[in-house]
Design a protein around this motif. Structure first.
Motif, short mmCIF file in Angstrom:
data_model
loop_
_atom_site.label_atom_id
_atom_site.label_comp_id
_atom_site.label_asym_id
_atom_site.label_seq_id
_atom_site.Cartn_x
_atom_site.Cartn_y
_atom_site.Cartn_z
N VAL A 130 41.29 34.17 38.55
CA VAL A 130 41.33 35.10 39.68
C VAL A 130 40.67 34.48 40.91
CG1 VAL A 130 40.73 37.40 40.51
CG2 VAL A 130 41.28 37.05 38.09
N LYS B 30 50.82 35.89 44.24
CA LYS B 30 51.11 35.74 42.81
C LYS B 30 52.43 35.02 42.59
CE LYS B 30 51.60 38.31 38.50
NZ LYS B 30 51.61 39.63 37.84
N ARG C 85 45.76 34.51 40.27
CA ARG C 85 45.97 35.84 40.85
C ARG C 85 44.98 36.03 42.00
NH1 ARG C 85 43.83 40.72 39.08
NH2 ARG C 85 43.03 39.71 37.19
N GLU D 72 42.76 38.38 44.57
CA GLU D 72 42.14 39.68 44.78
C GLU D 72 41.39 39.66 46.11
OE1 GLU D 72 39.61 41.01 41.67
OE2 GLU D 72 41.24 41.27 40.22
#
Length: 407
Positions: free
Chosen positions: A76, A95, A106, A108
């Motif tokens: 992440v 993504k 990913r 965030e």
């Protein structure tokens, strides 16, 4: 959007992987902007987010995105932005961008803390989730633990050295098969079609297995040729131009046989080269018929007779072995005489005969020995051939006597 080749996407993925490996060790400043091809990523440990924002725009980024600091937690990528307006679809674009390049990262975005708002309400934010959302979160964790994509990534990494070796061998018959399988596999992984990727991974493994089987037969023959390299160069630079030309022809035949995976033919050419070298260096090796004794597929008459004793009830085998023994001396003379067409044919027939005896294919062996008997008889009985063999025998005898006197 510009369509990129799988090779270009793979290269970009490797560069991004190296970049994020640095971020994983220590926090970086960053700018991640939306772009026609997905996103543009700029990071640096010292340069300010504002400077990175300008660099990202120059690299094709749009004004919309997130910039600030970047850290990583496993797969992440976490951005703590200093700008307020962040596109809602930035994480989704990121993504897909990473997936197309074979990466499982990913993105965030941290939500900014509001003035006058304590940390407690932020910690209570998950209460707004529905029970189903909580279940989905747990499902995501379990999926991460059984990630089929990561398993395939690990499988590919385990055979990367073999892949590199085959990709470097552009002449191999398995080269194009591997390239096709790799391209199909990259597409399947990029689209997260893991069921299909399992099949493409198997195609890659099969190509590597077939390549390994070819090398198992090819490399011992190539090693034998390499061991003869020094003597070959001496022979080529000598005044014996006839033998040098015949060796050059045999080398071409050997190389062609290797390309076409004709291992028996390659062995025959190696034996011819060795025979010329022995004649040039004055060595007196054992009967040249032993040349095909050394290969696993063939047998000498002595070995064949032992095999015949093991199968005493099979009289046909014993008769064929005796017939071979009767012509062995003349066959040896013919093979030692040089690289004539008759000598080449005789060696090929003898090799075939040895194989057929070993395989207990007596009908084929009978045909082979009849042809071999006829060929040896014609080659050794014709006046021209007899004279040639006689001259060679006298030359060897004379050279032996001269060497004795010199000693």
């Amino acid at each position: 959007m510009t369509l990129k080749k799988p090779g270009d996407l793979k290269k970009e993925g490797e560069e991004l992987k190296a970049l994020f490996a640095k971020v994983k060790k220590k926090q970086h400043n960053c700018a991640v902007l939306m772009a026609k091809d997905g996103i543009v990523v700029e990071t640096h440990i010292k340069k300010s987010p504002e400077v990175l924002l300008k660099l990202a725009k120059k690299a094709g980024g749009m004004p919309k995105g997130a910039w600030g600091t970047m850290t990583m937690d496993g797969q992440v990528i976490i951005i703590d932005p200093i700008n307020d307006k962040i596109p809602g679809n930035l994480t989704k674009l990121a993504k897909k961008f990473f997936s197309d390049r074979g990466l499982k990262f990913r993105l965030e975005i941290k939500e900014p803390e509001e003035e006058g708002r304590s940390a407690a309400p932020q910690e209570q934010a998950p209460v707004e989730q529905s029970p189903n959302a909580s279940d989905e979160s747990q499902d995501d964790v379990s999926k991460g633990q059984e990630d089929p994509g990561q398993k395939l990534v690990d499988q590919l990494a385990a055979v990367q050295k073999q892949i590199d070796a085959l990709l470097a061998d552009g002449q191999s018959v398995m080269h194009s098969a591997l390239v096709d399988a790799l391209q199909t596999h990259e597409r399947a992984m990029g689209e997260e079609k893991f069921d299909r990727a399992v099949d493409t991974m198997r195609r890659i493994e099969v190509a590597l297995e077939d390549y390994a089987a070819i090398l198992a037969k090819k490399l011992p023959l190539q090693d034998r040729m390499d061991a003869l390299a020094g003597d070959i160069e001496k022979l080529k630079s000598s005044e014996n131009t006839v033998a040098a030309d015949e060796v050059t022809t045999a080398i071409r035949g050997f190389e062609r046989a290797l390309r076409q995976r004709e291992w028996d033919s390659a062995t025959v050419f190696l034996d011819q080269i060795k025979t010329h070298i022995n004649s040039f260096t004055g060595q007196n090796p054992e009967d040249e018929t032993d040349g095909f004794d050394e290969t696993p597929e063939t047998q000498s008459s002595e070995t064949t007779e032992e095999a015949a004793d093991d199968f005493d009830p099979v009289k046909a085998k014993s008769d064929l072995v005796k017939r071979f023994a009767n012509i062995k001396a003349d066959l040896g003379q013919l093979l030692k005489a040089g690289g004539s067409d008759a000598a080449k044919q005789a060696r090929e027939m003898a090799v075939a005969f040895g194989k057929q005896i070993k395989a207990a294919d007596f009908d084929a062996a009978r045909d082979a020995i009849e042809s071999l008997e006829k060929l040896v008889k014609e080659a050794t009985s014709s006046p021209e051939k007899s004279a040639r063999l006689s001259r060679i025998a006298k030359m060897k005898k004379g050279l032996g006597a001269l060497l004795s006197e010199l000693r």
